[in-house]
Motif scaffolding. Structure first.
Motif, mmCIF file in Angstrom:
data_model
loop_
_atom_site.group_PDB
_atom_site.id
_atom_site.type_symbol
_atom_site.label_atom_id
_atom_site.label_comp_id
_atom_site.label_asym_id
_atom_site.label_seq_id
_atom_site.Cartn_x
_atom_site.Cartn_y
_atom_site.Cartn_z
ATOM 1 N N LYS A 175 -73.425 6.486 -7.722
ATOM 2 C CA LYS A 175 -74.491 5.750 -7.645
ATOM 3 C C LYS A 175 -75.504 6.774 -8.898
ATOM 4 C CE LYS A 175 -74.124 2.029 -4.396
ATOM 5 N NZ LYS A 175 -74.798 1.646 -3.301
ATOM 6 N N ARG A 176 -76.115 7.688 -8.278
ATOM 7 C CA ARG A 176 -76.726 8.927 -8.815
ATOM 8 C C ARG A 176 -76.485 8.934 -10.111
ATOM 9 N NH1 ARG A 176 -77.585 10.722 -3.768
ATOM 10 N NH2 ARG A 176 -75.787 12.530 -4.533
ATOM 11 N N CYS A 177 -74.977 9.098 -10.172
ATOM 12 C CA CYS A 177 -73.977 9.308 -11.530
ATOM 13 C C CYS A 177 -72.778 9.584 -11.281
ATOM 14 C CB CYS A 177 -74.520 11.513 -11.814
ATOM 15 S SG CYS A 177 -73.742 12.235 -13.397
ATOM 16 N N ASP A 178 -72.183 8.610 -12.380
ATOM 17 C CA ASP A 178 -70.509 8.090 -12.390
ATOM 18 C C ASP A 178 -70.550 8.776 -13.530
ATOM 19 O OD1 ASP A 178 -71.662 7.493 -15.312
ATOM 20 O OD2 ASP A 178 -71.107 5.476 -15.596
ATOM 21 N N LYS A 179 -69.911 10.315 -13.637
ATOM 22 C CA LYS A 179 -69.424 11.156 -14.043
ATOM 23 C C LYS A 179 -68.546 11.277 -12.977
ATOM 24 C CE LYS A 179 -72.086 12.365 -18.564
ATOM 25 N NZ LYS A 179 -72.519 13.438 -19.218
ATOM 26 N N ALA A 180 -67.432 11.733 -12.977
ATOM 27 C CA ALA A 180 -66.279 12.341 -12.323
ATOM 28 C C ALA A 180 -65.304 13.448 -12.857
ATOM 29 C CB ALA A 180 -65.666 12.144 -11.439
ATOM 30 N N SER A 181 -64.494 14.386 -11.852
ATOM 31 C CA SER A 181 -63.163 14.750 -12.652
ATOM 32 C C SER A 181 -62.676 14.753 -11.520
ATOM 33 C CB SER A 181 -62.973 16.511 -13.052
ATOM 34 O OG SER A 181 -63.400 17.145 -11.691
ATOM 35 N N PHE A 182 -61.092 14.638 -11.026
ATOM 36 C CA PHE A 182 -59.861 14.329 -10.745
ATOM 37 C C PHE A 182 -58.491 15.071 -11.023
ATOM 38 C CE2 PHE A 182 -56.098 11.352 -9.229
ATOM 39 C CZ PHE A 182 -56.790 11.891 -7.674
ATOM 40 N N CYS A 183 -58.163 15.898 -9.781
ATOM 41 C CA CYS A 183 -57.332 17.423 -10.292
ATOM 42 C C CYS A 183 -56.260 16.192 -9.294
ATOM 43 C CB CYS A 183 -57.992 18.434 -9.695
ATOM 44 S SG CYS A 183 -57.100 20.031 -9.872
ATOM 45 N N VAL A 184 -55.186 16.529 -9.792
ATOM 46 C CA VAL A 184 -53.230 16.144 -9.339
ATOM 47 C C VAL A 184 -53.107 17.497 -9.424
ATOM 48 C CG1 VAL A 184 -51.734 14.553 -9.073
ATOM 49 C CG2 VAL A 184 -53.843 13.728 -9.335
ATOM 50 N N TYR A 185 -52.028 18.183 -8.728
ATOM 51 C CA TYR A 185 -50.698 18.861 -9.002
ATOM 52 C C TYR A 185 -49.710 18.554 -8.331
ATOM 53 C CZ TYR A 185 -52.550 21.802 -5.430
ATOM 54 O OH TYR A 185 -53.009 22.073 -3.965
ATOM 55 N N ASP A 186 -48.196 18.936 -8.433
ATOM 56 C CA ASP A 186 -47.167 18.706 -7.542
ATOM 57 C C ASP A 186 -46.746 19.463 -7.070
ATOM 58 O OD1 ASP A 186 -46.351 20.797 -9.715
ATOM 59 O OD2 ASP A 186 -45.225 19.440 -10.815
ATOM 60 N N GLU A 187 -45.924 19.694 -6.347
ATOM 61 C CA GLU A 187 -45.487 20.457 -5.383
ATOM 62 C C GLU A 187 -44.917 21.260 -5.914
ATOM 63 O OE1 GLU A 187 -42.772 18.820 -2.077
ATOM 64 O OE2 GLU A 187 -43.562 17.453 -2.275
ATOM 65 N N GLY A 188 -44.539 21.750 -7.238
ATOM 66 C CA GLY A 188 -44.171 22.718 -7.887
ATOM 67 C C GLY A 188 -42.605 23.369 -7.222
ATOM 68 N N PHE A 189 -42.585 24.512 -7.556
ATOM 69 C CA PHE A 189 -41.157 25.287 -7.773
ATOM 70 C C PHE A 189 -40.305 26.441 -7.383
ATOM 71 C CE2 PHE A 189 -40.854 24.293 -12.335
ATOM 72 C CZ PHE A 189 -40.147 25.347 -12.473
ATOM 73 N N ARG A 190 -39.864 27.025 -7.177
ATOM 74 C CA ARG A 190 -40.042 29.069 -7.304
ATOM 75 C C ARG A 190 -37.918 28.948 -8.012
ATOM 76 N NH1 ARG A 190 -42.867 28.383 -3.039
ATOM 77 N NH2 ARG A 190 -44.692 30.034 -3.126
ATOM 78 N N ARG A 191 -38.195 30.102 -8.633
ATOM 79 C CA ARG A 191 -37.219 30.181 -9.642
ATOM 80 C C ARG A 191 -36.233 30.989 -8.258
ATOM 81 N NH1 ARG A 191 -40.254 30.432 -14.362
ATOM 82 N NH2 ARG A 191 -39.767 28.340 -15.498
ATOM 83 N N GLU A 192 -34.796 30.246 -8.805
ATOM 84 C CA GLU A 192 -34.329 31.720 -7.562
ATOM 85 C C GLU A 192 -34.121 33.657 -7.636
ATOM 86 O OE1 GLU A 192 -29.592 32.458 -5.761
ATOM 87 O OE2 GLU A 192 -30.231 30.379 -7.564
ATOM 88 N N GLY A 193 -34.854 33.582 -6.409
ATOM 89 C CA GLY A 193 -35.253 35.396 -6.264
ATOM 90 C C GLY A 193 -36.709 35.554 -7.208
ATOM 91 N N GLU A 194 -37.593 35.139 -7.965
ATOM 92 C CA GLU A 194 -38.675 35.176 -7.619
ATOM 93 C C GLU A 194 -39.373 34.270 -6.634
ATOM 94 O OE1 GLU A 194 -39.786 33.342 -11.525
ATOM 95 O OE2 GLU A 194 -37.776 34.128 -12.675
ATOM 96 N N TRP A 195 -41.225 34.926 -6.348
ATOM 97 C CA TRP A 195 -41.720 34.072 -5.349
ATOM 98 C C TRP A 195 -42.763 33.818 -5.949
ATOM 99 C CZ3 TRP A 195 -46.690 35.014 -6.703
ATOM 100 C CH2 TRP A 195 -46.974 36.080 -7.927
ATOM 101 N N ALA A 196 -43.270 34.106 -7.706
ATOM 102 C CA ALA A 196 -43.631 33.531 -7.973
ATOM 103 C C ALA A 196 -43.948 31.659 -8.164
ATOM 104 C CB ALA A 196 -43.910 33.458 -9.774
ATOM 105 N N LEU A 197 -44.822 30.684 -7.192
ATOM 106 C CA LEU A 197 -44.688 29.528 -7.594
ATOM 107 C C LEU A 197 -44.792 28.462 -9.213
ATOM 108 C CD1 LEU A 197 -44.490 26.554 -5.824
ATOM 109 C CD2 LEU A 197 -47.030 26.343 -5.865
ATOM 110 N N ASN A 198 -43.891 27.797 -9.658
ATOM 111 C CA ASN A 198 -44.126 27.492 -10.895
ATOM 112 C C ASN A 198 -45.006 26.253 -10.543
ATOM 113 O OD1 ASN A 198 -43.063 28.908 -13.191
ATOM 114 N ND2 ASN A 198 -41.693 29.170 -11.441
ATOM 115 N N PHE A 199 -46.022 25.025 -10.855
ATOM 116 C CA PHE A 199 -46.278 23.317 -11.415
ATOM 117 C C PHE A 199 -46.889 23.387 -11.716
ATOM 118 C CE2 PHE A 199 -49.567 26.909 -9.656
ATOM 119 C CZ PHE A 199 -51.161 26.067 -9.910
ATOM 120 N N LYS A 200 -47.028 21.733 -12.304
ATOM 121 C CA LYS A 200 -48.010 21.458 -12.935
ATOM 122 C C LYS A 200 -48.952 20.686 -12.602
ATOM 123 C CE LYS A 200 -43.990 20.074 -16.056
ATOM 124 N NZ LYS A 200 -42.768 19.469 -16.197
#
Length: 158
Positions: free
Chosen positions: A69-94
Protein backbone atom coordinates in the motif's frame (compact mmCIF):
# COMPACT_ATOMS: atom_id res chain seq x y z
CA UNK A 1 15.36 1.93 -16.74
CA UNK A 2 16.16 -1.71 -15.96
CA UNK A 3 19.73 -2.94 -16.16
CA UNK A 4 20.92 -5.28 -18.87
CA UNK A 5 22.21 -8.65 -17.75
CA UNK A 6 26.00 -8.64 -17.39
CA UNK A 7 26.58 -12.28 -18.30
CA UNK A 8 24.50 -12.22 -21.43
CA UNK A 9 25.63 -15.71 -22.50
CA UNK A 10 23.79 -17.11 -19.48
CA UNK A 11 20.50 -15.43 -20.39
CA UNK A 12 17.51 -17.67 -21.10
CA UNK A 13 14.58 -16.84 -23.35
CA UNK A 14 11.34 -15.21 -22.27
CA UNK A 15 9.58 -18.50 -23.08
CA UNK A 16 11.93 -20.39 -20.74
CA UNK A 17 11.27 -17.80 -18.02
CA UNK A 18 7.53 -18.29 -18.38
CA UNK A 19 7.87 -22.09 -18.25
CA UNK A 20 9.78 -21.78 -14.97
CA UNK A 21 7.12 -19.44 -13.55
CA UNK A 22 4.38 -21.87 -14.58
CA UNK A 23 6.15 -25.01 -13.32
CA UNK A 24 7.76 -23.98 -10.05
CA UNK A 25 5.57 -23.68 -7.00
CA UNK A 26 7.40 -21.08 -4.92
CA UNK A 27 9.51 -17.96 -5.12
CA UNK A 28 10.48 -14.93 -3.09
CA UNK A 29 8.48 -11.72 -3.38
CA UNK A 30 10.42 -8.63 -2.30
CA UNK A 31 8.84 -5.31 -1.44
CA UNK A 32 9.93 -2.14 0.33
CA UNK A 33 9.16 -2.86 3.98
CA UNK A 34 9.14 -0.88 7.19
CA UNK A 35 11.64 1.98 7.52
CA UNK A 36 12.90 1.38 3.96
CA UNK A 37 14.19 -2.11 4.65
CA UNK A 38 13.73 -4.71 1.91
CA UNK A 39 11.16 -7.33 2.88
CA UNK A 40 11.38 -10.63 1.04
CA UNK A 41 9.00 -13.46 1.72
CA UNK A 42 8.71 -16.96 0.27
CA UNK A 43 5.33 -17.43 -1.40
CA UNK A 44 3.59 -19.83 -3.69
CA UNK A 45 2.34 -18.28 -6.90
CA UNK A 46 0.29 -18.81 -10.02
CA UNK A 47 1.38 -17.55 -13.43
CA UNK A 48 -1.69 -16.88 -15.58
CA UNK A 49 -1.09 -17.39 -19.29
CA UNK A 50 -4.29 -15.53 -20.22
CA UNK A 51 -3.23 -12.18 -18.78
CA UNK A 52 0.52 -12.63 -18.14
CA UNK A 53 0.18 -11.75 -14.44
CA UNK A 54 1.68 -13.53 -11.45
CA UNK A 55 -0.81 -14.06 -8.64
CA UNK A 56 -0.28 -14.49 -4.90
CA UNK A 57 -2.81 -14.93 -2.16
CA UNK A 58 -2.76 -14.49 1.57
CA UNK A 59 -4.33 -12.66 4.48
CA UNK A 60 -5.85 -9.21 4.21
CA UNK A 61 -3.55 -7.67 6.81
CA UNK A 62 0.12 -7.68 7.70
CA UNK A 63 3.58 -6.41 6.82
CA UNK A 64 3.31 -7.38 3.13
CA UNK A 65 -0.01 -5.58 2.61
CA UNK A 66 1.16 -2.47 4.47
CA UNK A 67 4.32 -2.38 2.33
CA UNK A 68 2.41 -2.77 -0.95
CA UNK A 69 0.00 0.00 0.00
CA UNK A 70 2.97 2.34 0.61
CA UNK A 71 4.86 1.35 -2.55
CA UNK A 72 3.52 -0.98 -5.22
CA UNK A 73 6.93 -1.77 -6.77
CA UNK A 74 8.16 -5.34 -6.23
CA UNK A 75 10.44 -8.03 -7.53
CA UNK A 76 9.79 -11.77 -7.60
CA UNK A 77 12.52 -14.39 -7.90
CA UNK A 78 11.95 -18.05 -8.79
CA UNK A 79 14.48 -20.77 -9.49
CA UNK A 80 14.20 -24.42 -10.42
CA UNK A 81 15.65 -27.44 -8.58
CA UNK A 82 18.58 -27.67 -10.95
CA UNK A 83 20.74 -30.68 -11.74
CA UNK A 84 24.28 -31.95 -11.39
CA UNK A 85 26.22 -33.43 -14.26
CA UNK A 86 27.62 -36.84 -13.45
CA UNK A 87 30.95 -36.55 -11.67
CA UNK A 88 30.54 -32.81 -10.98
CA UNK A 89 29.72 -31.09 -7.70
CA UNK A 90 28.37 -27.89 -9.23
CA UNK A 91 24.63 -27.35 -9.40
CA UNK A 92 23.16 -26.06 -12.66
CA UNK A 93 19.89 -24.20 -12.34
CA UNK A 94 17.74 -21.58 -14.03
CA UNK A 95 16.40 -18.52 -12.27
CA UNK A 96 13.91 -15.80 -13.17
CA UNK A 97 13.50 -12.31 -11.73
CA UNK A 98 10.38 -10.31 -12.50
CA UNK A 99 10.11 -6.61 -11.70
CA UNK A 100 6.72 -4.98 -11.64
CA UNK A 101 3.92 -3.44 -9.66
CA UNK A 102 1.51 -5.14 -7.30
CA UNK A 103 -2.24 -4.71 -7.68
CA UNK A 104 -4.62 -5.68 -4.89
CA UNK A 105 -7.53 -7.58 -6.44
CA UNK A 106 -10.98 -6.88 -4.97
CA UNK A 107 -12.95 -9.23 -7.26
CA UNK A 108 -14.14 -12.13 -5.07
CA UNK A 109 -14.87 -14.51 -7.96
CA UNK A 110 -11.42 -13.90 -9.46
CA UNK A 111 -9.85 -14.50 -6.04
CA UNK A 112 -11.64 -17.84 -5.75
CA UNK A 113 -10.79 -18.91 -9.31
CA UNK A 114 -7.09 -18.07 -8.98
CA UNK A 115 -7.03 -19.78 -5.56
CA UNK A 116 -8.41 -22.93 -7.20
CA UNK A 117 -5.81 -22.78 -9.98
CA UNK A 118 -3.05 -22.28 -7.44
CA UNK A 119 -4.33 -25.23 -5.42
CA UNK A 120 -4.09 -27.44 -8.50
CA UNK A 121 -0.33 -26.82 -8.63
CA UNK A 122 -0.14 -28.77 -5.37
CA UNK A 123 -2.91 -31.36 -5.57
CA UNK A 124 -5.48 -32.84 -7.92
CA UNK A 125 -7.92 -33.33 -5.03
CA UNK A 126 -10.77 -31.06 -6.17
CA UNK A 127 -12.83 -31.71 -3.03
CA UNK A 128 -9.94 -30.52 -0.86
CA UNK A 129 -9.39 -27.44 -3.05
CA UNK A 130 -13.09 -26.50 -2.89
CA UNK A 131 -13.16 -27.00 0.87
CA UNK A 132 -10.14 -24.70 1.30
CA UNK A 133 -11.57 -22.03 -1.01
CA UNK A 134 -14.90 -22.06 0.82
CA UNK A 135 -13.23 -22.04 4.24
CA UNK A 136 -10.50 -19.46 3.59
CA UNK A 137 -11.90 -17.51 0.64
CA UNK A 138 -13.65 -14.74 2.59
CA UNK A 139 -10.39 -13.98 4.46
CA UNK A 140 -8.18 -14.14 1.35
CA UNK A 141 -6.66 -11.20 -0.48
CA UNK A 142 -5.46 -11.77 -4.04
CA UNK A 143 -2.50 -9.80 -5.34
CA UNK A 144 -1.24 -9.61 -8.92
CA UNK A 145 2.28 -8.72 -9.97
CA UNK A 146 2.07 -6.85 -13.27
CA UNK A 147 5.43 -7.53 -14.95
CA UNK A 148 7.38 -4.56 -16.28
CA UNK A 149 10.69 -6.38 -16.81
CA UNK A 150 11.71 -10.03 -16.68
CA UNK A 151 15.07 -11.72 -17.02
CA UNK A 152 16.26 -15.24 -16.55
CA UNK A 153 19.54 -17.06 -16.64
CA UNK A 154 21.23 -20.41 -16.46
CA UNK A 155 23.74 -20.64 -13.60
CA UNK A 156 26.53 -23.14 -13.09
CA UNK A 157 27.82 -22.86 -9.51
CA UNK A 158 31.41 -23.82 -10.38
Amino acid sequence: MFRAMLRIKQQITREECIEILKREKRGVLSVLGDDGYPYGMPLNHYYCEEDGLIYFHGGKQGHRIDAVKRCDKASFCVYDEGFRREGEWALNFKSVIVFGRIQLIEDVEKTYEISRRLGRKFTGDEAYIEHEVERSGPRTLLMALVPEHMTGKHVNES
